[in-house]
Scaffold this motif. Structure first.
Motif, PDB file in Angstrom:
ATOM      1  N   LEU A 172      26.478  11.530  48.024  1.00  0.00           N
ATOM      2  CA  LEU A 172      26.781  12.552  47.034  1.00  0.00           C
ATOM      3  C   LEU A 172      26.492  13.932  47.611  1.00  0.00           C
ATOM      4  CD1 LEU A 172      25.259  10.798  43.917  1.00  0.00           C
ATOM      5  CD2 LEU A 172      27.659  10.939  44.571  1.00  0.00           C
ATOM      6  N   PRO A 173      27.404  14.899  47.422  1.00  0.00           N
ATOM      7  CA  PRO A 173      27.197  16.237  47.982  1.00  0.00           C
ATOM      8  C   PRO A 173      26.112  17.021  47.244  1.00  0.00           C
ATOM      9  CG  PRO A 173      29.246  16.163  46.746  1.00  0.00           C
ATOM     10  CD  PRO A 173      28.697  14.766  46.767  1.00  0.00           C
ATOM     11  N   TYR A 174      25.493  17.929  47.963  1.00  0.00           N
ATOM     12  CA  TYR A 174      24.429  18.765  47.408  1.00  0.00           C
ATOM     13  C   TYR A 174      24.960  19.678  46.303  1.00  0.00           C
ATOM     14  CZ  TYR A 174      20.276  21.727  47.349  1.00  0.00           C
ATOM     15  OH  TYR A 174      19.153  22.402  46.963  1.00  0.00           O
ATOM     16  N   ASP A 175      26.251  19.998  46.342  1.00  0.00           N
ATOM     17  CA  ASP A 175      26.872  20.856  45.327  1.00  0.00           C
ATOM     18  C   ASP A 175      26.806  20.257  43.931  1.00  0.00           C
ATOM     19  OD1 ASP A 175      27.516  22.492  47.418  1.00  0.00           O
ATOM     20  OD2 ASP A 175      29.641  21.967  47.450  1.00  0.00           O
ATOM     21  N   LEU A 176      26.632  18.965  43.830  1.00  0.00           N
ATOM     22  CA  LEU A 176      26.587  18.292  42.534  1.00  0.00           C
ATOM     23  C   LEU A 176      25.196  18.290  41.901  1.00  0.00           C
ATOM     24  CD1 LEU A 176      28.802  15.087  42.913  1.00  0.00           C
ATOM     25  CD2 LEU A 176      29.062  16.895  41.248  1.00  0.00           C
ATOM     26  N   ARG A 177      24.235  18.993  42.483  1.00  0.00           N
ATOM     27  CA  ARG A 177      22.844  18.887  42.035  1.00  0.00           C
ATOM     28  C   ARG A 177      22.652  19.234  40.563  1.00  0.00           C
ATOM     29  NH1 ARG A 177      23.374  23.163  45.333  1.00  0.00           N
ATOM     30  NH2 ARG A 177      22.716  25.206  44.570  1.00  0.00           N
ATOM     31  N   TYR A 178      23.324  20.265  40.050  1.00  0.00           N
ATOM     32  CA  TYR A 178      23.128  20.640  38.643  1.00  0.00           C
ATOM     33  C   TYR A 178      23.772  19.635  37.696  1.00  0.00           C
ATOM     34  CZ  TYR A 178      21.311  25.039  40.373  1.00  0.00           C
ATOM     35  OH  TYR A 178      20.535  25.977  41.005  1.00  0.00           O
ATOM     36  N   THR A 179      24.945  19.170  38.047  1.00  0.00           N
ATOM     37  CA  THR A 179      25.612  18.153  37.226  1.00  0.00           C
ATOM     38  C   THR A 179      24.811  16.862  37.249  1.00  0.00           C
ATOM     39  OG1 THR A 179      27.762  19.130  37.736  1.00  0.00           O
ATOM     40  CG2 THR A 179      27.766  16.884  36.874  1.00  0.00           C
ATOM     41  N   LEU A 180      24.347  16.452  38.419  1.00  0.00           N
ATOM     42  CA  LEU A 180      23.529  15.243  38.524  1.00  0.00           C
ATOM     43  C   LEU A 180      22.221  15.392  37.755  1.00  0.00           C
ATOM     44  CD1 LEU A 180      24.082  14.330  42.290  1.00  0.00           C
ATOM     45  CD2 LEU A 180      24.987  13.134  40.296  1.00  0.00           C
ATOM     46  N   ALA A 181      21.635  16.580  37.773  1.00  0.00           N
ATOM     47  CA  ALA A 181      20.389  16.801  37.029  1.00  0.00           C
ATOM     48  C   ALA A 181      20.625  16.651  35.529  1.00  0.00           C
ATOM     49  CB  ALA A 181      19.823  18.184  37.346  1.00  0.00           C
ATOM     50  N   ASP A 182      21.744  17.167  35.039  1.00  0.00           N
ATOM     51  CA  ASP A 182      22.064  17.008  33.610  1.00  0.00           C
ATOM     52  C   ASP A 182      22.276  15.537  33.254  1.00  0.00           C
ATOM     53  OD1 ASP A 182      21.907  19.731  33.252  1.00  0.00           O
ATOM     54  OD2 ASP A 182      24.082  20.055  33.365  1.00  0.00           O
ATOM     55  N   ILE A 183      22.971  14.813  34.125  1.00  0.00           N
ATOM     56  CA  ILE A 183      23.225  13.388  33.880  1.00  0.00           C
ATOM     57  C   ILE A 183      21.908  12.609  33.938  1.00  0.00           C
ATOM     58  CG2 ILE A 183      24.447  11.326  34.679  1.00  0.00           C
ATOM     59  CD1 ILE A 183      26.606  13.203  35.825  1.00  0.00           C
ATOM     60  N   VAL A 184      21.051  12.930  34.905  1.00  0.00           N
ATOM     61  CA  VAL A 184      19.758  12.254  35.023  1.00  0.00           C
ATOM     62  C   VAL A 184      18.901  12.529  33.789  1.00  0.00           C
ATOM     63  CG1 VAL A 184      17.558  12.285  36.288  1.00  0.00           C
ATOM     64  CG2 VAL A 184      19.709  12.105  37.536  1.00  0.00           C
ATOM     65  N   SER A 185      18.925  13.755  33.304  1.00  0.00           N
ATOM     66  CA  SER A 185      18.157  14.107  32.111  1.00  0.00           C
ATOM     67  C   SER A 185      18.632  13.305  30.898  1.00  0.00           C
ATOM     68  CB  SER A 185      18.291  15.602  31.841  1.00  0.00           C
ATOM     69  OG  SER A 185      17.614  15.959  30.673  1.00  0.00           O
ATOM     70  N   ASP A 186      19.949  13.234  30.706  1.00  0.00           N
ATOM     71  CA  ASP A 186      20.503  12.447  29.595  1.00  0.00           C
ATOM     72  C   ASP A 186      20.199  10.958  29.756  1.00  0.00           C
ATOM     73  OD1 ASP A 186      21.454  14.795  28.573  1.00  0.00           O
ATOM     74  OD2 ASP A 186      23.569  14.399  29.031  1.00  0.00           O
ATOM     75  N   THR A 187      20.265  10.469  30.993  1.00  0.00           N
ATOM     76  CA  THR A 187      19.978   9.060  31.254  1.00  0.00           C
ATOM     77  C   THR A 187      18.509   8.755  30.989  1.00  0.00           C
ATOM     78  OG1 THR A 187      21.722   8.977  32.925  1.00  0.00           O
ATOM     79  CG2 THR A 187      20.077   7.231  32.997  1.00  0.00           C
ATOM     80  N   TYR A 188      17.628   9.661  31.370  1.00  0.00           N
ATOM     81  CA  TYR A 188      16.202   9.467  31.092  1.00  0.00           C
ATOM     82  C   TYR A 188      15.970   9.397  29.587  1.00  0.00           C
ATOM     83  CZ  TYR A 188      11.192  10.059  30.887  1.00  0.00           C
ATOM     84  OH  TYR A 188       9.864   9.867  30.611  1.00  0.00           O
ATOM     85  N   ASP A 189      16.623  10.272  28.839  1.00  0.00           N
ATOM     86  CA  ASP A 189      16.485  10.256  27.375  1.00  0.00           C
ATOM     87  C   ASP A 189      17.010   8.951  26.790  1.00  0.00           C
ATOM     88  OD1 ASP A 189      15.382  12.771  27.478  1.00  0.00           O
ATOM     89  OD2 ASP A 189      17.245  13.799  26.933  1.00  0.00           O
ATOM     90  N   MET A 190      18.088   8.417  27.375  1.00  0.00           N
ATOM     91  CA  MET A 190      18.659   7.156  26.900  1.00  0.00           C
ATOM     92  C   MET A 190      17.706   5.991  27.190  1.00  0.00           C
ATOM     93  SD  MET A 190      21.964   5.088  28.300  1.00  0.00           S
ATOM     94  CE  MET A 190      21.044   4.694  29.771  1.00  0.00           C
ATOM     95  N   LEU A 191      17.104   5.987  28.372  1.00  0.00           N
ATOM     96  CA  LEU A 191      16.221   4.891  28.771  1.00  0.00           C
ATOM     97  C   LEU A 191      14.847   4.964  28.104  1.00  0.00           C
ATOM     98  CD1 LEU A 191      16.996   4.754  32.596  1.00  0.00           C
ATOM     99  CD2 LEU A 191      17.763   3.157  30.838  1.00  0.00           C
ATOM    100  N   ASN A 192      14.426   6.156  27.730  1.00  0.00           N
ATOM    101  CA  ASN A 192      13.103   6.363  27.131  1.00  0.00           C
ATOM    102  C   ASN A 192      13.246   7.130  25.821  1.00  0.00           C
ATOM    103  OD1 ASN A 192      11.580   5.367  29.500  1.00  0.00           O
ATOM    104  ND2 ASN A 192      12.548   7.112  30.474  1.00  0.00           N
ATOM    105  N   PRO A 193      13.757   6.474  24.788  1.00  0.00           N
ATOM    106  CA  PRO A 193      13.934   7.189  23.519  1.00  0.00           C
ATOM    107  C   PRO A 193      12.588   7.545  22.892  1.00  0.00           C
ATOM    108  CG  PRO A 193      14.383   4.856  23.224  1.00  0.00           C
ATOM    109  CD  PRO A 193      14.151   5.076  24.698  1.00  0.00           C
TER     110      PRO A 193
END
Length: 126
Positions: free
Chosen positions: A48-69
């Protein structure tokens, strides 16, 4: 798939988000791994390219919220400006709030970011 530099950058971005200040990097490992697999499959990229860091961070944040409600707080006072209707017989209280979208898996989370990921989608010829 995810370089150490990209992973550290994602962790730094997520930890700065509101409500995530107390997270440790270890808490985000599972979310980062799941997101990396789904996004790399969707974009057809091994790394994955470094340019995707902000998009990946948003997805990781949402995924963390999904996994740990977070459990709903009990004994919370209801703000009267958010009350839609109150019935007295059998006590019904309707709140005037929009229902949040509940994601069941990481693919559902990634679907919200399809437009951001589209420029990175690779094409394989058969």
């Amino acid at each position: 798939m995810v370089t150490k530099e990209l992973k550290d950058s994602i962790i730094d971005i997520v930890i700065k988000k509101p409500g995530k200040e107390n997270l440790k990097p270890e808490d985000l490992n599972e979310s980062i791994e799941r997101v990396a697999i789904v996004v790399s499959r969707y974009c057809r990229l091994r790394n994955l390219p470094y340019d995707l860091r902000y998009t990946l961070a948003d997805i990781v944040s949402d995924t963390y919220d999904m996994l740990n409600p977070t459990p709903p707080e009990e004994d919370v006072e209801i703000d009267e400006s958010k009350v839609k209707s109150i019935k007295q017989g059998d006590t019904t209280i309707e709140l005037n709030v929009a229902a949040g979208q509940v994601c069941e898996n990481v693919s559902d989370v990634v679907k919200k970011y399809v437009k951001d990921l589209a420029p990175y989608k690779g094409v394989f010829w058969r």
